[in-house]
Design an enzyme around this catalytic site. Sequence first.
Site, PDB file in Angstrom:
ATOM      1  N   HIS A 255       0.813  -1.234   0.000  1.00  0.00           N
ATOM      2  CA  HIS A 255       0.000   0.000   0.000  1.00  0.00           C
ATOM      3  C   HIS A 255       0.840   1.275   0.000  1.00  0.00           C
ATOM      4  CE1 HIS A 255      -0.017  -0.357   4.694  1.00  0.00           C
ATOM      5  NE2 HIS A 255       0.989   0.414   4.316  1.00  0.00           N
TER       6      HIS A 255
ATOM      7  N   HIS B 129       9.885  -3.688   4.795  1.00  0.00           N
ATOM      8  CA  HIS B 129      10.301  -2.287   4.869  1.00  0.00           C
ATOM      9  C   HIS B 129      10.498  -1.847   6.311  1.00  0.00           C
ATOM     10  CE1 HIS B 129       5.871  -1.844   5.041  1.00  0.00           C
ATOM     11  NE2 HIS B 129       5.925  -0.539   5.181  1.00  0.00           N
TER      12      HIS B 129
ATOM     13  N   GLU C  42       3.421  -5.596   8.800  1.00  0.00           N
ATOM     14  CA  GLU C  42       2.150  -5.400   8.076  1.00  0.00           C
ATOM     15  C   GLU C  42       1.730  -6.675   7.335  1.00  0.00           C
ATOM     16  OE1 GLU C  42       2.297  -0.571   7.189  1.00  0.00           O
ATOM     17  OE2 GLU C  42       2.720  -1.931   5.542  1.00  0.00           O
TER      18      GLU C  42
ATOM     19  N   HIS D  77      -2.882   4.219   9.673  1.00  0.00           N
ATOM     20  CA  HIS D  77      -1.581   4.737  10.106  1.00  0.00           C
ATOM     21  C   HIS D  77      -1.792   5.982  10.967  1.00  0.00           C
ATOM     22  CE1 HIS D  77      -0.797   2.404   6.429  1.00  0.00           C
ATOM     23  NE2 HIS D  77       0.435   2.254   6.831  1.00  0.00           N
TER      24      HIS D  77
HETATM   25  C1  DHB Z   1       6.037   3.865   3.337  1.00  0.00           C
HETATM   26  C2  DHB Z   1       5.467   2.615   3.390  1.00  0.00           C
HETATM   27  C3  DHB Z   1       4.358   2.375   4.194  1.00  0.00           C
HETATM   28  O1  DHB Z   1       3.773   1.157   4.317  1.00  0.00           O
HETATM   29  C4  DHB Z   1       3.809   3.408   4.915  1.00  0.00           C
HETATM   30  O2  DHB Z   1       2.697   3.148   5.611  1.00  0.00           O
HETATM   31  C5  DHB Z   1       4.372   4.672   4.873  1.00  0.00           C
HETATM   32  C6  DHB Z   1       5.500   4.904   4.081  1.00  0.00           C
HETATM   33  C7  DHB Z   1       7.219   4.127   2.467  1.00  0.00           C
HETATM   34  O3  DHB Z   1       7.729   3.213   1.853  1.00  0.00           O
HETATM   35  O4  DHB Z   1       7.630   5.269   2.344  1.00  0.00           O
HETATM   36 FE    FE Z   2       2.151   1.125   5.879  1.00  0.00          FE
END
Ligand code: DHB
Ligand code: FE
Length: 288
Positions: free
Chosen positions: A16, A197, A244, A63
Amino acid sequence: MVEQHARISASVYTSHVPAIGAALDLGKSTEPYWQPVFQGYEASKQWMKDNQPDVIFLVYNDHATAFSLELIPTFAIGCAAEFQPADEGWGPRPVPVVQGHPELAAHIAQSVIQQDFDLTIVNKMDVDHGLTVPLSLLCGQPEAWPCPVIPFAVNVVQYPAPSGRRCLELGKAIRKAIESFDRPLNVQIWGTGGMSHQLQGARAGLINREFDNAFLDRLIADPEAQASVPHIDYVREAGSEGIELVMWLIARGAMADLAGGNAPEAIHRFYHVPASNTAVGHLILENR
Ligand code: DHB
Ligand code: FE
């Protein structure tokens, strides 16, 4: 008389990344950086058109948009008639208002809570990139989203987050709930967020292709084993925000094979690095 009930036809899984929404909204989707990302969803967009559901049950995480740190439901089901787009950072995206399905949502809440999962019922909630970016990736930029959506928010932002096992079992309960709704609705269940991530700290920018692809393999072929993977493994291997991915197990738990049916067919699988700070993963599984 033929008994009528709703059924789950397919599950859809996707990252996402908020910058994907911004790229689309700002007309940058054909730029060299973004083109391969959007290219990876072209076949899926066509599949969506050919396999239009009546309702999408969309598992995602908020978020700190709808829920601040003052109130953190582990599992929250959106029962409202509509949900306004809202977002942190770039501001609300210029996307259609999300229409809900209050009757099916109320039925699912009733059934799932009676199956011993304590859901939070939410009658007013804004939805952020966690929900709108997956819709954009699969539906493009329509005047209105193609069908009603039931938002199902999972806490993966503030520990303790639910375990992979709890998520898979919850998916099984959601399947029972949907399939006991006495209208012949074609329902898709989506699991979103991820993949590897980490947005903060010394390891910011961490991406782990090996972990992500092993996750996809096991999500398809052995979700029960994937459900036993503890949080610490996600955090260590996939970064702090890689957690996530447990949301994908909710959608997977709702597929027919976990209730004694046939194994699903993988219609489409896509993986791309990088998009913003993360890997982009995407999968479509159809029930047979
Ligand atoms: C990013 C990824 C995410 O899942 C999020 O909620 C906010 C930022 C990113 O890769 O910048
Ligand atoms: Fe996210």
